[in-house]
Scaffold this motif. Sequence first.
Motif, PDB file in Angstrom:
ATOM      1  N   THR A 126      39.767  48.082  46.217  1.00 14.76           N
ATOM      2  CA  THR A 126      38.429  47.394  46.025  1.00 14.76           C
ATOM      3  C   THR A 126      38.569  45.788  45.790  1.00 14.76           C
ATOM      4  O   THR A 126      39.635  45.532  45.255  1.00 14.76           O
ATOM      5  CB  THR A 126      37.744  48.020  45.166  1.00 14.76           C
ATOM      6  N   PRO A 127      37.679  45.025  46.229  1.00 17.99           N
ATOM      7  CA  PRO A 127      37.835  43.574  45.866  1.00 17.99           C
ATOM      8  C   PRO A 127      37.570  43.175  44.163  1.00 17.99           C
ATOM      9  O   PRO A 127      37.108  44.220  43.632  1.00 17.99           O
ATOM     10  CB  PRO A 127      36.740  42.914  46.598  1.00 17.99           C
ATOM     11  N   PRO A 128      38.076  42.242  43.842  1.00 13.40           N
ATOM     12  CA  PRO A 128      37.825  41.706  42.379  1.00 13.40           C
ATOM     13  C   PRO A 128      36.497  41.429  42.260  1.00 13.40           C
ATOM     14  O   PRO A 128      35.733  41.199  42.940  1.00 13.40           O
ATOM     15  CB  PRO A 128      38.906  40.650  42.241  1.00 13.40           C
ATOM     16  N   SER A 129      36.027  41.438  40.786  1.00 12.21           N
ATOM     17  CA  SER A 129      34.722  41.054  40.628  1.00 12.21           C
ATOM     18  C   SER A 129      34.546  39.773  40.298  1.00 12.21           C
ATOM     19  O   SER A 129      33.448  39.233  40.054  1.00 12.21           O
ATOM     20  CB  SER A 129      34.159  41.877  39.558  1.00 12.21           C
ATOM     21  N   GLN A 130      35.849  39.132  39.995  1.00 12.61           N
ATOM     22  CA  GLN A 130      35.839  37.797  39.638  1.00 12.61           C
ATOM     23  C   GLN A 130      36.935  36.821  40.401  1.00 12.61           C
ATOM     24  O   GLN A 130      37.549  37.457  41.144  1.00 12.61           O
ATOM     25  CB  GLN A 130      35.987  37.643  38.167  1.00 12.61           C
ATOM     26  N   PHE A 131      36.873  35.684  40.457  1.00 14.29           N
ATOM     27  CA  PHE A 131      37.609  34.657  41.215  1.00 14.29           C
ATOM     28  C   PHE A 131      39.141  35.179  40.371  1.00 14.29           C
ATOM     29  O   PHE A 131      39.244  35.333  39.232  1.00 14.29           O
ATOM     30  CB  PHE A 131      37.264  33.267  41.050  1.00 14.29           C
ATOM     31  N   PRO A 132      40.230  34.694  41.505  1.00 11.26           N
ATOM     32  CA  PRO A 132      40.288  34.286  42.805  1.00 11.26           C
ATOM     33  C   PRO A 132      40.075  35.576  43.515  1.00 11.26           C
ATOM     34  O   PRO A 132      40.336  36.590  43.129  1.00 11.26           O
ATOM     35  CB  PRO A 132      41.609  33.701  42.776  1.00 11.26           C
ATOM     36  N   ILE A 133      39.587  35.260  44.759  1.00 16.36           N
ATOM     37  CA  ILE A 133      39.637  36.247  45.896  1.00 16.36           C
ATOM     38  C   ILE A 133      39.839  35.502  47.193  1.00 16.36           C
ATOM     39  O   ILE A 133      39.519  34.406  47.168  1.00 16.36           O
ATOM     40  CB  ILE A 133      37.903  36.739  45.852  1.00 16.36           C
ATOM     41  N   THR A 134      40.488  36.350  48.278  1.00 13.42           N
ATOM     42  CA  THR A 134      40.950  35.953  49.388  1.00 13.42           C
ATOM     43  C   THR A 134      40.253  36.577  50.405  1.00 13.42           C
ATOM     44  O   THR A 134      40.176  37.897  50.651  1.00 13.42           O
ATOM     45  CB  THR A 134      42.449  35.974  49.525  1.00 13.42           C
ATOM     46  N   LEU A 135      39.856  35.860  51.453  1.00 16.91           N
ATOM     47  CA  LEU A 135      38.919  36.436  52.431  1.00 16.91           C
ATOM     48  C   LEU A 135      39.792  36.093  53.755  1.00 16.91           C
ATOM     49  O   LEU A 135      40.118  34.845  53.937  1.00 16.91           O
ATOM     50  CB  LEU A 135      37.497  35.731  52.585  1.00 16.91           C
ATOM     51  N   ALA A 136      40.173  37.157  54.709  1.00 11.30           N
ATOM     52  CA  ALA A 136      40.798  36.977  56.021  1.00 11.30           C
ATOM     53  C   ALA A 136      39.699  36.803  57.026  1.00 11.30           C
ATOM     54  O   ALA A 136      38.729  37.250  56.898  1.00 11.30           O
ATOM     55  CB  ALA A 136      41.887  37.869  56.225  1.00 11.30           C
TER      56      ALA A 136
END
Length: 440
Positions: free
Chosen positions: A137-147
């Motif tokens: 699952t994606p994180p709820s806070q930064f950092p986050i990476t989108l491809a």
Amino acid sequence: MKPNLKTLVSVVSLAVVSVINVTATTGDYIRPAPRKNLQFPWSPKHSSHPQQVHISLAGDKHMRVTWITDDKSAPSVVNYGMSPGKYNSVAQGESTSYSYLLYSSGKIHHTVIGPLEDDTIYYYQCGREGPEFKFKTPPSQFPITLAVAGDLGQTGWTKSTLDHIDQCIYDVYMLPGDLSYADYIQSRWDTFGELVQPLASARPWMVTQGNHEKEHILLIKKSFAAYNARWKMPYEESGSSSNLYYSFDVAGAHIIMLGSYTDYDEFSDQYSWLKADLAKVDREKTPWLLALFHVPWYNSNDAHQGEGDNMMASMEPLLNAAGVDIVLAGHVHAYERSQRVYNGRSDSCGAVHITIGDGGNREGLAHRFKDQQPEWSVFREASFGHGELKIVNSTHAFWSWHRNDDDEPVRSDEVWITTLRSSGCILEESRDLRKLLLQP
């Protein structure tokens, strides 16, 4: 020898494609020679075996699991948990199917699971049979990476793009239209589903439609039948009435997926939905605001010139007034990045526009750019590749484009981007947004 059903389907489908291609008009642009399609040897599977597994975000802390079975009685059930082989949760979903000329799809299962923990690996099994899959699952806070990569298709270049993305440490993949390039041959949707399953079953894929998803046959078949049946996105969760446009939140970003091939004028349902969606955006909660759609508004390539002008005239004022930071599009089979731009020229309070329709399609690259590079255009190149947007915090993000000819760690183009909110543009533009949203 009597032809089998698959042969008849291919013959009829190819005939339809031939008729459509004859009636299509082309400009002066001549595409380079196409790349070879991948070959998919037939692999027999049990009828209840899950195939073409992919996942997508489905509202806050939920994930939609989609798969297909040949067995029409197979259950739309997902068992899942945080340990391999140990499933302490179960969810019941829904199913659909469709027919297209002589083709009949398998049973298409859509099951929403959750609530889920953020930034966590889950193990799951579809329909109580077949292999175990896992996703993060994606994180709820930064950092986050989108491809990001559009116009994928099923060629050797597609495989290269997917291999590069697989090496990237990313949280969500976004595809701005043109997925399978099935182009009326429905079995190509099946091979595309198998091709992307290793990646699409492990990270959420968020997609929007392109022209190759239309597959419209006058008086016989409505547009987007296969796309809507196979790739259900969280449109209902975002208050939309159509799978062709929706929005979602991930970490601190609000991402709007728009439809270039459904009505978008000020009297359309999509326009009304967009106004309502933008009115609900809380920039304290989601300081980053992104938009994706298929046909680019800013394009200095000879290919597809002017095709986005009408949508741009209708919707760019809304996106600009709301302070959209980055716009990503496909359609043109090349890469191009702009300055911040609005109303046809550079504007420090406009959006950065990125065309990334270079995923690997069979039509080849769009090699011809206009001799006079517009003042808003920063970088442009006709190569296959993918992009990565690492949102570091509430004010800064790092964008990089990775050419397939290079190793994945090599950045062929890169730039730091700051939010319009941190620059003060949102405060200046909020009055314009209120005016637009209050208009009937």
